[in-house]
Design a protein around this motif. Structure first.
Motif, mmCIF file in Angstrom:
data_model
loop_
_atom_site.group_PDB
_atom_site.id
_atom_site.type_symbol
_atom_site.label_atom_id
_atom_site.label_comp_id
_atom_site.label_asym_id
_atom_site.label_seq_id
_atom_site.Cartn_x
_atom_site.Cartn_y
_atom_site.Cartn_z
ATOM 1 N N CYS A 51 -64.542 -73.050 107.112
ATOM 2 C CA CYS A 51 -63.818 -72.810 105.656
ATOM 3 C C CYS A 51 -63.137 -73.287 105.271
ATOM 4 O O CYS A 51 -62.396 -73.713 104.347
ATOM 5 N N ALA A 52 -62.322 -74.508 105.546
ATOM 6 C CA ALA A 52 -61.325 -75.005 105.150
ATOM 7 C C ALA A 52 -62.328 -76.598 104.726
ATOM 8 O O ALA A 52 -61.169 -76.681 103.572
ATOM 9 N N ALA A 53 -62.724 -76.095 105.365
ATOM 10 C CA ALA A 53 -63.273 -77.810 104.592
ATOM 11 C C ALA A 53 -63.650 -77.289 103.428
ATOM 12 O O ALA A 53 -63.913 -78.351 102.915
ATOM 13 N N VAL A 54 -64.490 -76.618 102.846
ATOM 14 C CA VAL A 54 -64.889 -75.691 101.822
ATOM 15 C C VAL A 54 -63.716 -75.725 101.112
ATOM 16 O O VAL A 54 -64.030 -76.660 100.140
ATOM 17 N N GLU A 55 -62.880 -74.903 101.490
ATOM 18 C CA GLU A 55 -61.820 -74.943 100.938
ATOM 19 C C GLU A 55 -60.757 -76.165 100.299
ATOM 20 O O GLU A 55 -60.410 -76.936 99.090
ATOM 21 N N ALA A 56 -60.882 -77.438 101.131
ATOM 22 C CA ALA A 56 -60.545 -78.497 100.273
ATOM 23 C C ALA A 56 -61.627 -79.337 99.550
ATOM 24 O O ALA A 56 -60.877 -80.426 99.535
ATOM 25 N N GLY A 57 -62.621 -78.649 99.163
ATOM 26 C CA GLY A 57 -63.086 -79.162 98.979
ATOM 27 C C GLY A 57 -64.666 -80.873 99.072
ATOM 28 O O GLY A 57 -65.366 -81.832 98.850
ATOM 29 N N ARG A 58 -64.486 -80.635 100.545
ATOM 30 C CA ARG A 58 -64.983 -82.303 101.840
ATOM 31 C C ARG A 58 -66.435 -81.114 101.610
ATOM 32 O O ARG A 58 -67.406 -82.401 102.530
ATOM 33 N N LEU A 59 -66.544 -79.987 101.556
ATOM 34 C CA LEU A 59 -68.832 -79.779 101.313
ATOM 35 C C LEU A 59 -68.402 -79.000 100.805
ATOM 36 O O LEU A 59 -68.033 -78.407 99.559
ATOM 37 N N GLN A 60 -70.228 -79.375 99.885
ATOM 38 C CA GLN A 60 -70.991 -79.131 98.880
ATOM 39 C C GLN A 60 -72.129 -78.271 98.559
ATOM 40 O O GLN A 60 -72.480 -78.489 100.120
ATOM 41 N N MET B 73 -61.230 -81.754 110.630
ATOM 42 C CA MET B 73 -60.471 -81.016 111.736
ATOM 43 C C MET B 73 -59.193 -80.329 110.721
ATOM 44 O O MET B 73 -58.850 -81.052 110.390
ATOM 45 N N ASN B 74 -58.875 -79.273 111.543
ATOM 46 C CA ASN B 74 -57.933 -78.438 111.345
ATOM 47 C C ASN B 74 -56.995 -77.843 112.366
ATOM 48 O O ASN B 74 -56.551 -77.225 112.250
ATOM 49 N N VAL B 75 -57.413 -78.559 113.365
ATOM 50 C CA VAL B 75 -56.981 -78.445 114.672
ATOM 51 C C VAL B 75 -54.710 -78.625 114.615
ATOM 52 O O VAL B 75 -54.133 -77.672 114.898
ATOM 53 N N SER B 76 -54.800 -79.039 113.445
ATOM 54 C CA SER B 76 -53.576 -79.414 113.406
ATOM 55 C C SER B 76 -53.399 -78.105 112.944
ATOM 56 O O SER B 76 -51.597 -78.241 113.228
ATOM 57 N N GLN B 77 -53.501 -77.870 111.301
ATOM 58 C CA GLN B 77 -53.033 -76.881 111.401
ATOM 59 C C GLN B 77 -53.261 -75.296 111.335
ATOM 60 O O GLN B 77 -52.464 -74.481 111.713
ATOM 61 N N MET C 143 -71.310 -84.095 107.452
ATOM 62 C CA MET C 143 -69.925 -83.394 107.844
ATOM 63 C C MET C 143 -70.592 -82.837 109.105
ATOM 64 O O MET C 143 -71.658 -82.276 109.414
ATOM 65 N N ILE C 144 -69.633 -83.615 110.558
ATOM 66 C CA ILE C 144 -69.930 -82.256 111.444
ATOM 67 C C ILE C 144 -68.228 -81.948 111.725
ATOM 68 O O ILE C 144 -67.069 -82.157 111.749
ATOM 69 N N VAL C 145 -68.585 -80.640 111.880
ATOM 70 C CA VAL C 145 -67.718 -79.764 112.485
ATOM 71 C C VAL C 145 -67.765 -79.190 113.678
ATOM 72 O O VAL C 145 -68.366 -78.892 113.839
ATOM 73 N N PRO C 146 -66.703 -80.048 115.120
ATOM 74 C CA PRO C 146 -66.464 -79.456 115.835
ATOM 75 C C PRO C 146 -65.594 -78.589 116.222
ATOM 76 O O PRO C 146 -65.108 -78.058 115.205
ATOM 77 N N HIS C 147 -65.818 -78.205 117.642
ATOM 78 C CA HIS C 147 -65.391 -77.299 118.110
ATOM 79 C C HIS C 147 -63.556 -77.257 117.858
ATOM 80 O O HIS C 147 -63.433 -78.877 118.056
ATOM 81 N N GLN C 148 -62.908 -77.311 117.613
ATOM 82 C CA GLN C 148 -60.773 -77.249 117.483
ATOM 83 C C GLN C 148 -60.183 -77.933 118.673
ATOM 84 O O GLN C 148 -59.380 -76.990 118.648
ATOM 85 N N ALA C 149 -60.935 -78.209 119.821
ATOM 86 C CA ALA C 149 -59.812 -78.109 120.860
ATOM 87 C C ALA C 149 -58.898 -78.540 120.599
ATOM 88 O O ALA C 149 -57.587 -78.430 121.290
ATOM 89 N N ASN C 150 -58.622 -80.357 120.088
ATOM 90 C CA ASN C 150 -57.705 -81.112 120.632
ATOM 91 C C ASN C 150 -57.623 -82.025 119.820
ATOM 92 O O ASN C 150 -59.704 -82.392 119.960
ATOM 93 N N THR C 151 -57.181 -83.163 118.992
ATOM 94 C CA THR C 151 -57.943 -83.899 118.468
ATOM 95 C C THR C 151 -57.949 -84.876 119.411
ATOM 96 O O THR C 151 -59.044 -85.662 119.255
ATOM 97 N N ARG C 152 -57.541 -85.264 121.057
ATOM 98 C CA ARG C 152 -57.796 -85.880 121.294
ATOM 99 C C ARG C 152 -59.226 -85.931 121.608
ATOM 100 O O ARG C 152 -59.828 -87.490 121.710
ATOM 101 N N ILE C 153 -60.061 -84.621 121.859
ATOM 102 C CA ILE C 153 -61.505 -84.953 122.787
ATOM 103 C C ILE C 153 -62.406 -85.511 120.768
ATOM 104 O O ILE C 153 -62.955 -85.748 121.222
ATOM 105 N N ILE C 154 -61.975 -84.973 119.833
ATOM 106 C CA ILE C 154 -62.587 -85.257 118.940
ATOM 107 C C ILE C 154 -62.692 -86.760 119.170
ATOM 108 O O ILE C 154 -63.931 -87.337 118.006
ATOM 109 N N ASP C 155 -61.743 -87.507 118.667
ATOM 110 C CA ASP C 155 -61.363 -89.171 118.498
ATOM 111 C C ASP C 155 -61.916 -89.576 119.662
ATOM 112 O O ASP C 155 -62.900 -90.717 118.609
#
Length: 71
Positions: free
Chosen positions: A46-55, A28-32, A1-13
């Motif tokens: 932390c959000a990725a772990v809470e969402a179950g995306r990381l083990q 991505m959790n920039v929308s939240q 998984m890649i966890v980037p700086h959450q500047a905005n969705t356009r940059i990450i996309d």
């Protein structure tokens, strides 16, 4: 998984497209949370772990950059 700086969705996309990496490999959790500056990567992690995306034993890439990147 890649966890980037959450500047905005356009940059990450755009990064995902140019790197030819599927968008679902990026967390991505920039929308939240919005752009929380230096806290965006730890908050997204932390959000990725809470969402179950990381083990335990998953590989994670963190990507951070600043305004100087465009200069």
């Amino acid at each position: 998984m890649i966890v980037p700086h959450q500047a905005n969705t356009r940059i990450i996309d755009t990064a995902a497209k140019r790197l030819k990496i599927p968008r679902d490999k990026f967390f991505m959790n920039v929308s939240q949370a919005g752009n929380t500056s230096a806290a965006s990567i730890p908050l997204a992690l932390c959000a990725a772990v809470e969402a179950g995306r990381l083990q335990p034993d998953d590989n994670v890439v963190f990507v951070g950059f600043g305004g100087g990147l465009t200069w």
